[in-house]
Design a protein around this motif. Structure first.
Motif, mmCIF file in Angstrom:
data_model
loop_
_atom_site.group_PDB
_atom_site.id
_atom_site.type_symbol
_atom_site.label_atom_id
_atom_site.label_comp_id
_atom_site.label_asym_id
_atom_site.label_seq_id
_atom_site.Cartn_x
_atom_site.Cartn_y
_atom_site.Cartn_z
ATOM 1 N N GLY A 8 52.290 -1.424 9.216
ATOM 2 C CA GLY A 8 51.612 -1.047 7.973
ATOM 3 C C GLY A 8 52.035 -1.885 6.783
ATOM 4 O O GLY A 8 52.407 -3.057 6.918
ATOM 5 N N GLU A 9 52.006 -1.284 5.566
ATOM 6 C CA GLU A 9 52.269 -2.002 4.333
ATOM 7 C C GLU A 9 53.715 -2.498 4.259
ATOM 8 O O GLU A 9 54.626 -1.880 4.818
ATOM 9 C CB GLU A 9 51.989 -1.097 3.123
ATOM 10 N N LEU A 10 53.904 -3.601 3.535
ATOM 11 C CA LEU A 10 55.236 -4.178 3.371
ATOM 12 C C LEU A 10 56.086 -3.289 2.468
ATOM 13 O O LEU A 10 55.742 -3.044 1.319
ATOM 14 C CB LEU A 10 55.133 -5.586 2.770
ATOM 15 N N ASP A 11 57.213 -2.791 3.012
ATOM 16 C CA ASP A 11 58.162 -2.036 2.210
ATOM 17 C C ASP A 11 59.558 -2.553 2.549
ATOM 18 O O ASP A 11 59.713 -3.532 3.281
ATOM 19 C CB ASP A 11 58.034 -0.534 2.470
ATOM 20 N N ASP A 12 60.585 -1.901 2.023
ATOM 21 C CA ASP A 12 61.945 -2.383 2.251
ATOM 22 C C ASP A 12 62.310 -2.377 3.730
ATOM 23 O O ASP A 12 62.971 -3.302 4.226
ATOM 24 C CB ASP A 12 62.942 -1.524 1.463
ATOM 25 N N LEU A 44 57.925 -13.365 0.674
ATOM 26 C CA LEU A 44 57.117 -12.282 1.234
ATOM 27 C C LEU A 44 56.583 -11.340 0.157
ATOM 28 O O LEU A 44 55.602 -10.624 0.392
ATOM 29 C CB LEU A 44 57.941 -11.486 2.251
ATOM 30 N N THR A 45 57.210 -11.339 -1.005
ATOM 31 C CA THR A 45 56.735 -10.492 -2.106
ATOM 32 C C THR A 45 55.992 -11.291 -3.168
ATOM 33 O O THR A 45 55.806 -10.814 -4.299
ATOM 34 C CB THR A 45 57.919 -9.727 -2.735
ATOM 35 N N GLY A 46 55.585 -12.517 -2.820
ATOM 36 C CA GLY A 46 54.649 -13.250 -3.658
ATOM 37 C C GLY A 46 55.223 -13.997 -4.828
ATOM 38 O O GLY A 46 54.553 -14.139 -5.864
ATOM 39 N N HIS A 47 56.451 -14.519 -4.710
ATOM 40 C CA HIS A 47 57.068 -15.275 -5.796
ATOM 41 C C HIS A 47 57.228 -16.747 -5.408
ATOM 42 O O HIS A 47 57.102 -17.127 -4.248
ATOM 43 C CB HIS A 47 58.443 -14.696 -6.135
ATOM 44 N N VAL A 48 57.524 -17.566 -6.417
ATOM 45 C CA VAL A 48 57.980 -18.937 -6.177
ATOM 46 C C VAL A 48 59.502 -18.897 -6.210
ATOM 47 O O VAL A 48 60.085 -18.532 -7.234
ATOM 48 C CB VAL A 48 57.457 -19.912 -7.244
ATOM 49 N N GLY A 53 56.481 -13.684 8.920
ATOM 50 C CA GLY A 53 56.396 -12.304 8.447
ATOM 51 C C GLY A 53 54.999 -11.932 7.993
ATOM 52 O O GLY A 53 54.492 -10.836 8.295
ATOM 53 N N TYR A 54 54.349 -12.839 7.273
ATOM 54 C CA TYR A 54 52.963 -12.592 6.866
ATOM 55 C C TYR A 54 52.056 -12.502 8.090
ATOM 56 O O TYR A 54 51.173 -11.638 8.170
ATOM 57 C CB TYR A 54 52.482 -13.713 5.953
ATOM 58 N N ALA A 55 52.252 -13.421 9.057
ATOM 59 C CA ALA A 55 51.409 -13.446 10.253
ATOM 60 C C ALA A 55 51.562 -12.159 11.057
ATOM 61 O O ALA A 55 50.582 -11.621 11.593
ATOM 62 C CB ALA A 55 51.766 -14.659 11.117
ATOM 63 N N LEU A 56 52.787 -11.647 11.140
ATOM 64 C CA LEU A 56 53.026 -10.402 11.870
ATOM 65 C C LEU A 56 52.382 -9.208 11.180
ATOM 66 O O LEU A 56 52.213 -8.150 11.778
ATOM 67 C CB LEU A 56 54.531 -10.175 12.035
ATOM 68 N N GLN A 57 52.008 -9.387 9.910
ATOM 69 C CA GLN A 57 51.263 -8.344 9.197
ATOM 70 C C GLN A 57 49.751 -8.520 9.367
ATOM 71 O O GLN A 57 48.953 -7.868 8.699
ATOM 72 C CB GLN A 57 51.619 -8.357 7.717
ATOM 73 N N GLY A 58 49.374 -9.467 10.254
ATOM 74 C CA GLY A 58 47.958 -9.679 10.546
ATOM 75 C C GLY A 58 47.251 -10.619 9.595
ATOM 76 O O GLY A 58 46.015 -10.614 9.517
#
Length: 775
Positions: free
Chosen positions: A59-63, A97-101, A120-125
């Protein structure tokens, strides 16, 4: 609500500081990641892959998910590469993974952090593109990280110019695809020209992880990616080229200090007009020759062989200024390309027309999620916010940096500076320390190499002439006694290990003081200075850096030529220690950075409307490509002729013919629209002279022109349907009806600023006079 949201963003920007992303959340997760290690080490490879597959259902990315991804990634890297990711690398992964540079120093392992984040992104589909600055790094990193991806059950590929269309399609359909920003961008442009869904190469992407983010998102953003197609053989105006070769700067023509404009003086115009048979260049009869003269003058006065381009295999090859490499498949717009070819007495290449273009901002805007990594992000944090809404997370080094950055050494002239550089290299080389010298361009690197040879010092040169050998050259740059001379180190992407590639003499070199980095001049951006410095002192290694500069360097002449008089200098060496000289250099660099930022902003301001128009047209084009929109349009426009096709052609053939007609004219109308807008942009500064706002005038002209496209499409497509001859073989002879697509395509390199205000133009004239006075 929208107003309150905008206010909130504005306040956040005013109150925040660059590089202010709080790492506390990520740091708190590190112990939990460490606690997962013993259990994961006990798993077999297959069990580790199964555990990674379970992430796909999380599901959604959390800690909790961040901990799982980082723990699995660390174990996969340990097994596949023999490298256990440092905590700081995992901080970088979580930042991505949380969208930063994320800003990570050279040698701190950005490549692995980026790979773990992409996985990690790929494993989230999500479909991920890892975007780099060049093709070499894209392929190297994809192949290097493939074992990690394999253990995590994630497919990976890469794109490069040598791949076929089918190979590209296969790579883009992998879960993670690596590619240079230009290669990915040009594939986007090529997909915009297909006439069948089966010919599309790229599926819709979800995430961009941008390597060397400042180079890609800031430096490359000044250069729109432009696709052109061949129309006919080009024609070089050799007569004009011969005339221009005889012109003298200051007498027959002037140039601005930024090196972007050149213009004939009254005396120069008179000489040219007489040589061309007494024509009036500025009258109606001389308009065509004036364009050729201006192009030839630009090629002669502003473009330098071995700096802006090379001549290789009988062809002009452009050099990408921000990478120091040959820009493959790139060229200037036709008039200028032909002028440079005539200057070098080469046969002209094909003439073409612009088919489509895309800016880096528009390319990145295609991705719903964006993250990036680089060693020098804080310096451009405001731009990353302004253009991409990205925040910077500064990751601390795994080992404190002990590199010694020596004070800059400034000289009166470039020649005295060069002598001092050779002497510096000789003295350091005698100790056995490896030396890396960063030069500004190909010509300077080869001039320095020749000076070193005459001084009895052997060196290896890396520049656009031999950039294919860069991995081997850079890998050995840390060897005992090595002297490496390189153009533009940004984005070279290979770590310099003390002792050379095998590290055999690492301890010996470290005891001597490590790698010594020398900059032959200050770069137009302080970030590039920092990137060169960062080649020494990786992972806590010893090292040092020093920059040489002169008051006659191009940076100073172009951006701060009004040097205070009476600055004292050493009579023998020409070295200047007065603080005023250093202030002048810093000022010149800040001005150069400001100029580049304004070019970036202007590119964005003027192309934002174009990108909006293109997006609207692309939505319609996609409908034509995937539905019966083309048939409906032609059935309504020419019902009788459409009925006659229906009687004689099979349904599938009729569908294809209608689609090809509509797509051809839609693409041609967009090409015509771009040509029109280019003409408007080239004359827009004249609106400033009339005290009108150029951007407002550009919009006022561009909007109604765009609105006419759909009506013109209907008219043109109907005419083709009416006039085309029906044949037994193809159904409709579209070629005879004028439906012909380009036989080949290439890319333009566009890097100029046609939007100068009258005030800016006046300032350039003043600078030019100051420069003449100094010379």
């Amino acid at each position: 609500m929208a107003f309150l949201s905008r206010v909130g963003k504005t306040l956040k920007r005013m109150l925040s500081r660059p590089g202010s992303v709080d790492l506390t959340r990520y740091e708190a997760l590190l112990p939990r990641i460490g606690e997962r290690e013993p259990e994961l080490k006990e798993l077999s490879d297959a069990e580790l892959t199964e555990r990674a597959a379970a992430v796909r259902e999380a599901g959604e990315l959390d800690d909790d998910l961040l901990v799982e991804i980082c723990a699995l990634g660390r174990e996969a890297a340990r097994r596949a590469l023999g490298e256990r990711a440092f905590d700081v690398q995992l901080l970088g992964t979580m930042g991505l993974l949380t969208g930063h540079v994320v800003q990570m120093a050279t040698g701190e392992g950005k490549t692995l952090s980026g790979a773990l984040a992409a996985a990690g992104y790929a494993l989230q589909g999500k479909r991920v593109h890892v975007i780099s600055v060049n093709d070499y790094l894209a392929r190297r990193d994809a192949e290097w990280m493939r074992p990690v991806y394999d253990l995590l059950g994630v497919s990976v590929g890469w794109v490069e110019p040598a791949l076929s269309t089918e190979e590209r399609r296969e790579s883009y359909h992998r879960e993670v695809c690596y590619g240079a920003v230009s290669e990915v961008g040009f594939d986007v442009l090529r997909d915009r020209l297909v006439t069948s869904v089966a010919d599309l190469v790229q599926p819709e992407p979800d995430v961009a992880v941008v390597d060397e983010a400042d180079s890609v998102l800031v430096d490359e953003a000044r250069v729109p990616l432009v696709m052109a197609g061949s129309v006919d053989a080009g024609v070089a105006d050799e007569e004009v080229a011969k005339i221009v070769r005889r012109l003298r700067v200051g007498l027959h023509y002037e140039t601005d200090p930024d090196g972007r404009n050149a213009w004939l003086t009254t005396a120069g115009a008179s000489v040219v007009e007489k040589a061309l048979g007494g024509i009036d260049l500025y009258g109606d009869s001389g308009a065509d020759r004036l364009a050729a003269v201006n192009a030839a003058l630009h090629a002669h006065a502003l473009l330098t062989r071995d700096v802006d381009y090379l001549v290789r295999d009988g062809k002009v090859r452009l050099i990408n200024a921000s990478r120091g490499r040959v820009a493959e498949l790139q060229r200037w717009p036709d008039g200028l390309q032909a002028a440079v070819e005539a200057k070098e007495q080469l046969p002209p290449s094909d003439h073409g027309e612009i088919l489509d273009s895309i800016t880096v901002q528009a390319l990145i805007a295609r991705y719903p999620q964006v993250a990036g990594m680089t060693g020098t992000a804080v310096a451009v944090a405001e731009q990353l916010r302004e253009f991409y809404e990205l925040e910077v997370a500064v990751i601390p080094p795994n080992t404190p940096t002990v590199r010694e950055d020596l004070p800059h050494r400034v000289y009166t002239t470039p020649s005295r500076k060069l002598r001092a550089i050779v002497e510096e290299i000789r003295e350091v080389h005698e100790t056995g320390r490896p030396i890396l010298v960063g030069t500004q361009d190909v010509a300077e690197s080869e001039e320095l190499a020749e000076k070193l040879r005459k001084a009895g010092l052997s060196c290896v040169v890396l520049n656009a002439r031999n950039d294919a050998e860069e991995a081997a050259v850079i890998a050995q740059a840390g060897a005992h006694g090595a002297i490496t001379v390189s153009t533009q180190m940004a984005g070279r992407g290979t770590d310099i290990r003390l002792g050379g590639a095998d590290g055999q003499d690492a301890e010996r070199v470290a005891e001597l003081g490590g790698l010594h980095v020398i900059g032959t001049a200050r770069y137009p951006s302080s970030r590039l200075d920092d990137q060169l410095r960062g080649r020494a002192g990786r992972q806590g290694d010893p090292g040092s850096s020093v920059f040489f500069a002169s008051l006659g360097d191009e940076l100073v002449l172009a951006h701060a030529p009004d040097i205070p008089e009476g600055i004292p200098a050493d009579e023998d060496t020409g070295e200047i220690t007065d603080v005023a000289a250093h202030r002048q250099l810093n000022h010149a660099q800040r001005v150069a950075e400001g100029v580049d930022l304004e070019i970036h902003r202007n590119t964005w301001r003027y192309t934002r409307l174009i990108e909006h128009q293109r997006a609207e047209l692309l939505r319609y084009r996609d409908d034509v490509l995937r539905t019966d929109t083309a048939e409906s349009l032609l059935r309504e426009a020419e019902p009788d002729r459409y009925g006659e096709l229906e009687e004689k052609l099979e349904a599938e053939t009729l569908e294809r013919v209608c689609r090809e007609i509509v797509l051809f004219h839609l693409d041609q109308l967009w090409t015509d629209h771009l040509a029109f807008l280019t003409e408007v942009r080239e004359t827009i500064h004249l609106r400033a002279l009339a005290k009108e706002a150029p951007l407002d005038e550009f919009h006022r002209t561009a909007v109604p022109a765009f609105r006419r496209i759909r009506d013109d499409l209907r008219t043109r497509a109907a005419k083709t349907l009416l006039e085309a001859e029906i044949t037994e073989d193809d159904g409709l002879d579209l070629a005879r009806a004028g439906v012909r697509r380009p036989t080949s395509t290439w890319t333009y390199l566009v890097q100029d600023n046609p939007f100068d205000s009258d005030a800016e133009q006046a300032l350039k004239k003043v600078r030019s006079m100051l420069r003449k006075k100094r010379s």
